[in-house]
Design a protein around this motif. Structure first.
Motif, mmCIF file in Angstrom:
data_model
loop_
_atom_site.group_PDB
_atom_site.id
_atom_site.type_symbol
_atom_site.label_atom_id
_atom_site.label_comp_id
_atom_site.label_asym_id
_atom_site.label_seq_id
_atom_site.Cartn_x
_atom_site.Cartn_y
_atom_site.Cartn_z
ATOM 1 N N SER A 1 -8.796 -7.658 -21.823
ATOM 2 C CA SER A 1 -9.725 -8.725 -21.455
ATOM 3 C C SER A 1 -9.956 -8.690 -19.951
ATOM 4 O O SER A 1 -9.236 -8.033 -19.201
ATOM 5 C CB SER A 1 -9.147 -10.077 -21.858
ATOM 6 N N SER A 2 -10.947 -9.441 -19.487
ATOM 7 C CA SER A 2 -11.217 -9.459 -18.047
ATOM 8 C C SER A 2 -10.035 -10.025 -17.278
ATOM 9 O O SER A 2 -9.695 -9.538 -16.194
ATOM 10 C CB SER A 2 -12.483 -10.271 -17.756
ATOM 11 N N VAL A 3 -9.347 -11.037 -17.831
ATOM 12 C CA VAL A 3 -8.177 -11.593 -17.161
ATOM 13 C C VAL A 3 -7.028 -10.593 -17.171
ATOM 14 O O VAL A 3 -6.326 -10.423 -16.166
ATOM 15 C CB VAL A 3 -7.736 -12.917 -17.817
ATOM 16 N N GLY A 4 -6.824 -9.924 -18.301
ATOM 17 C CA GLY A 4 -5.759 -8.932 -18.380
ATOM 18 C C GLY A 4 -5.942 -7.811 -17.374
ATOM 19 O O GLY A 4 -4.992 -7.400 -16.682
ATOM 20 N N LEU A 5 -7.173 -7.304 -17.257
ATOM 21 C CA LEU A 5 -7.449 -6.233 -16.301
ATOM 22 C C LEU A 5 -7.277 -6.720 -14.866
ATOM 23 O O LEU A 5 -6.758 -5.999 -14.006
ATOM 24 C CB LEU A 5 -8.855 -5.693 -16.520
ATOM 25 N N ALA A 6 -7.701 -7.960 -14.590
ATOM 26 C CA ALA A 6 -7.501 -8.517 -13.255
ATOM 27 C C ALA A 6 -6.017 -8.662 -12.957
ATOM 28 O O ALA A 6 -5.560 -8.384 -11.830
ATOM 29 C CB ALA A 6 -8.200 -9.865 -13.137
ATOM 30 N N THR B 1 5.147 -4.550 -11.377
ATOM 31 C CA THR B 1 4.886 -3.536 -12.404
ATOM 32 C C THR B 1 4.223 -4.185 -13.607
ATOM 33 O O THR B 1 4.846 -5.019 -14.284
ATOM 34 C CB THR B 1 6.194 -2.863 -12.849
ATOM 35 N N PRO B 2 2.949 -3.849 -13.907
ATOM 36 C CA PRO B 2 2.271 -4.425 -15.072
ATOM 37 C C PRO B 2 2.469 -3.577 -16.327
ATOM 38 O O PRO B 2 2.203 -2.374 -16.336
ATOM 39 C CB PRO B 2 0.801 -4.426 -14.645
ATOM 40 N N GLU C 1 -5.804 3.891 -17.276
ATOM 41 C CA GLU C 1 -6.751 4.178 -16.204
ATOM 42 C C GLU C 1 -6.954 2.959 -15.309
ATOM 43 O O GLU C 1 -7.178 3.091 -14.098
ATOM 44 C CB GLU C 1 -8.090 4.625 -16.794
ATOM 45 N N ALA C 2 -6.853 1.761 -15.891
ATOM 46 C CA ALA C 2 -7.031 0.522 -15.126
ATOM 47 C C ALA C 2 -5.832 0.211 -14.247
ATOM 48 O O ALA C 2 -5.907 -0.691 -13.416
ATOM 49 C CB ALA C 2 -7.297 -0.638 -16.070
ATOM 50 N N GLY C 3 -4.715 0.923 -14.444
ATOM 51 C CA GLY C 3 -3.567 0.725 -13.569
ATOM 52 C C GLY C 3 -2.307 0.235 -14.241
ATOM 53 O O GLY C 3 -1.291 0.005 -13.554
#
Length: 332
Positions: free
Chosen positions: A157-162, A173-174, A189-191
């Protein structure tokens, strides 16, 4: 007059109507915005269907908490906002009072922030809800810092990626979770440091293995429901399980007693804790703006729709296939 989206009864996306309405002039403490782009959020889907944390007080009802555009007029007593300014609107109000699903909209001046240089309207409508939600819970309330681990549900989701980017920025560490393998590559890829595919792996076992049995200082959960019992198993002693959404729609138990009364903090969070507090919002704006300037924060936009495709945008949100933000663009 302006074109705005309204609905006259609870229901699915089909209840949304584009209607010509009187926009009026901004009153004291208000700003009139020419809306160029709108961020679509699950809160609006829930509000439309009668499942949000507050009910609709009166029909026809408005929608929309987040947008980007240009200031056209300001009301009495407004300071720090100029006509012609490029701004974003952050969720800091009730949709019973204001709504930005429109070509032009009046909003509280307290909900308006300057759009950083180089951030276009689409990106400007995709930034503030996700990044302030992640910042407000994990940094402002939780104090997340270097060396901490955070487990993220609904990570695409947009919040998860943020939250992935916010964690990386402070040295945490996410660990992302996703139901299917289809989104695993995008999350890496998003980190995300690690991705747990919940249809194939046990979340608790994997997190404890990744943290040498310590667990995660934070769990940031958008799903709620019975799954919080398993999530609570991975919280390190004294850590916090944040519930910022309830996508499951199911009853959410408190798992502390079933797990033997560990040192577990479990709390709900909405971004209004941050956006309705001027000092917290000021700190959030500084944190997010600096991340945008340095390139540490890069809002992910999955897909855009036109305003007259608003029902399709809501159907797409409900399908849950997106990776990142859904944005509606507005022609004038």
């Amino acid at each position: 007059m302006t074109v705005a989206v309204r609905f006259h009864e609870y229901g699915g996306p089909e209840v949304l109507r584009l209607e010509s309405v009187e926009v009026g002039e901004p009153g004291p403490g208000e700003v009139l915005i020419r809306v160029d782009a709108i961020g679509v959020n699950r809160a609006e889907v829930l509000f439309r269907g009668g499942h949000y944390i507050e009910p609709v007080k009166e029909f026809p009802a408005r929608l929309g908490l987040e947008a980007a555009g240009v200031v056209e007029a300001i009301g009495a007593g407004v300071a720090g906002v100029e006509v012609g300014g490029r701004v974003s609107v952050v969720p800091a109000f009730s949709m019973n009072d204001y709504g930005v699903y429109a070509q032009r909209a009046i909003v509280p001046a307290a909900a308006v922030v300057d759009r950083p240089e180089g951030v276009g309207a689409v990106e400007g409508a995709a930034v503030w809800m996700p990044y302030v939600t992640a910042y407000g819970a994990l940094i402002e309330v939780g104090g997340m810092g270097a060396g901490d681990t955070v487990v993220l549900t609904a990570a695409s989701s947009s919040v998860g990626l943020a939250a992935i980017q916010v964690a990386r920025r402070v040295g945490a560490t996410p660990i992302a979770t996703t139901r299917s393998r289809a989104k695993r590559g995008a999350l890496l890829e998003a980190g995300a440091a690690e991705v747990i595919v919940t249809d194939e792996e046990d979340v608790a076992d994997r997190v404890l293995a990744l943290t040498a049995g310590r667990g995660a200082e934070f769990v940031f959960d958008a799903v709620a429901g019975p799954g919080v019992v398993d999530l609570a198993r991975v919280v390190a002693p004294g850590g916090t399980l944040f519930l910022y959404g309830a996508v499951s729609g199911l009853v959410t138990p408190f798992p502390g007693f079933d797990l033997g009364m560990p040192a577990l903090n479990m709390r709900t969070y909405t971004m209004h804790e941050t956006t309705r507090d001027p000092e917290r919002l000021r700190r959030a704006q500084a944190f997010v703006s600096s991340g945008l300037r340095t390139g540490a924060f890069r809002p992910v936009v999955d897909r855009t729709f036109a305003l007259d495709e608003i029902a399709a945008a809501h159907r797409y949100m409900e399908a849950g296939a997106q990776v990142g933000k859904i944005v509606v663009t507005v022609d004038h």
